[in-house]
Design a protein around this motif. Sequence first.
Motif, PDB file in Angstrom:
ATOM      1  N   LYS A  77       5.344  -3.621  -2.194  1.00 26.44           N
ATOM      2  CA  LYS A  77       6.795  -3.791  -2.367  1.00 26.44           C
ATOM      3  C   LYS A  77       7.178  -3.453  -3.822  1.00 26.44           C
ATOM      4  N   GLY A 171       3.266   6.177   2.968  1.00 23.45           N
ATOM      5  CA  GLY A 171       3.437   5.284   4.112  1.00 23.45           C
ATOM      6  C   GLY A 171       2.219   5.132   5.010  1.00 23.45           C
ATOM      7  N   ARG A 490       9.682   8.340  -1.075  1.00 26.77           N
ATOM      8  CA  ARG A 490       9.352   8.100   0.340  1.00 26.77           C
ATOM      9  C   ARG A 490      10.065   9.128   1.234  1.00 26.77           C
ATOM     10  N   TYR A 528       4.370   2.975   6.840  1.00 26.24           N
ATOM     11  CA  TYR A 528       4.161   1.539   6.590  1.00 26.24           C
ATOM     12  C   TYR A 528       5.273   1.009   5.682  1.00 26.24           C
ATOM     13  N   THR A 529       5.829  -0.155   6.021  1.00 23.88           N
ATOM     14  CA  THR A 529       6.777  -0.811   5.109  1.00 23.88           C
ATOM     15  C   THR A 529       6.212  -2.179   4.741  1.00 23.88           C
TER      16      THR A 529
END
Length: 536
Positions: A77, A171, A490, A528-529
Amino acid sequence: MGSGYSLLRDPQYNKGLAFTQQERDSHYLRGLLPPAVVTQQLQEKKLMNSIRQYEVPLQKYIAMMELQERNQRLFYKLLIDNVEELLPVVYTPTVGEACQKYGSIFKRPQGLYISLNEKGKILEVLKNWPERNIQVIVVTDGERILGLGDLGCQGMGIPVGKLALYTALGGLRPSSCLPITIDVGTNNEKLLKDDFYIGLRQRRATGQEYADLLHEFMTAVKQNYGEKVLVQFEDFANHNAFELLAKYGTTHLGTASVVLAGVVAALKLIGGSLADHRFLFLGAGEAGTGIAELIALEISKQTKAPVEETRKKIWLVDSKGLIVSSRKESLQHFKKPWAHEHEPVKDLLSAVKALKPTVLIGSSGAGKTFTKEVIEAVTACNEKPLILALSNPTSQSECTAEEAYTWSEGRAIFASGSPFDPVEYNGKVYHSGQANNAYIFPGFGLGLIISGAIRVHDDMLLAASEALANQVSEENYAKGLTYPPLSNIRQISANIAANVAAKAYELGLATRLPRPENLLKHAESCMYTPAYRNYR
């Protein structure tokens, strides 16, 4: 997923104070945490505050690594939301210093260490890694880390940092990434005498012994993870890198594509098509020849001329001077295609004066080599020379942004491998681009994975470059930038992935069938988050 005490010590699942009251009850966490319940946003704010207190980049690096060991989602994050600020911390230039001191700052091992002690047991070693579904492996043998030389086992910082970027920028799921260091010894005397050195205390194995270990490694990898696993070789020495690339057919994904994209984007500022320009490289190792070949391929694609012809627009200077046909006998095989007809020229400055290049590219690993005389000479024959100083870390850069703008009287378009702050010259502020391979390789890797590509084709590298060049906006150009801001990385990666995957399907190299309708949407949906999950 464990419960209670062990859950707080598992970086994959730990959320710290973000566990809700209900989760604390159902997972036996009550009393193991202070009463406050906070959001991930607040945790991020607190950590960014504390990281900004550190003066020394290496301390920031250590703080980030400790966070990765403690709370994986929070680490990603931070990295995603503050990419411009934290990329130089977890990657170049700071990762170079981290590798030099890896033995002293090393807390918990990350990734797999495969040394000569594991010969004959590599498959077993791979099975010791807890994750089964690996999609990307980044591997180094530590022989040539950035511009810093042989760091042996301590080169692990490179695969660890690179894979953090595959996740944050491209990601890929963290659990599908595996960093590996192959330790065959080191020839670095300082490390061999260092009490804190973490690798084998012996000189490097070479020849058959080395080749056998790598062969066993590659065979075990394919056996354990399947044919589609993407293996990226990083920071091997030239003599081994070329043999490995010839044998295992991987490519230097990042650097060449990023540089080509920067050059293509810069055409909007310097004018003309790619074929109208003349390129001069300082440095003819794997990076230099790889970039040169990709530029020649792109010109060939645009003009339909054979690549043997388009290579003639590109000249390379190595430690012995300009690479010319009279030197052909003594040249290493990868330099031969670049030996063009010309009388011998002994150094870079004379080459600039003789050839009058429009684009000057440094991939030499040697700092301060674009001298005032060199930059003045390239400026004298161009209205707007394009100057790329690509060597990392900052201390090895061929010149600084300030030198490029000052010595060219503000006329140069400049980009570098390591980041430089904006420069003020004659009352105007100049922003320089960073030819950071982090622009390309995460999105490129994602494109290979979503298409299930079985091998890498040069056209896929060209597709990645074109996608990146297309992301430079008018607003970026107005500042003299040849790369888009990293804060959009991103989105850039998703576009690159879609373009690379489209090319893989077109070339018949994709195995994930049927092809998704909308590749961009598909790429975005696969990323991916790092938001926290709710646990029942």
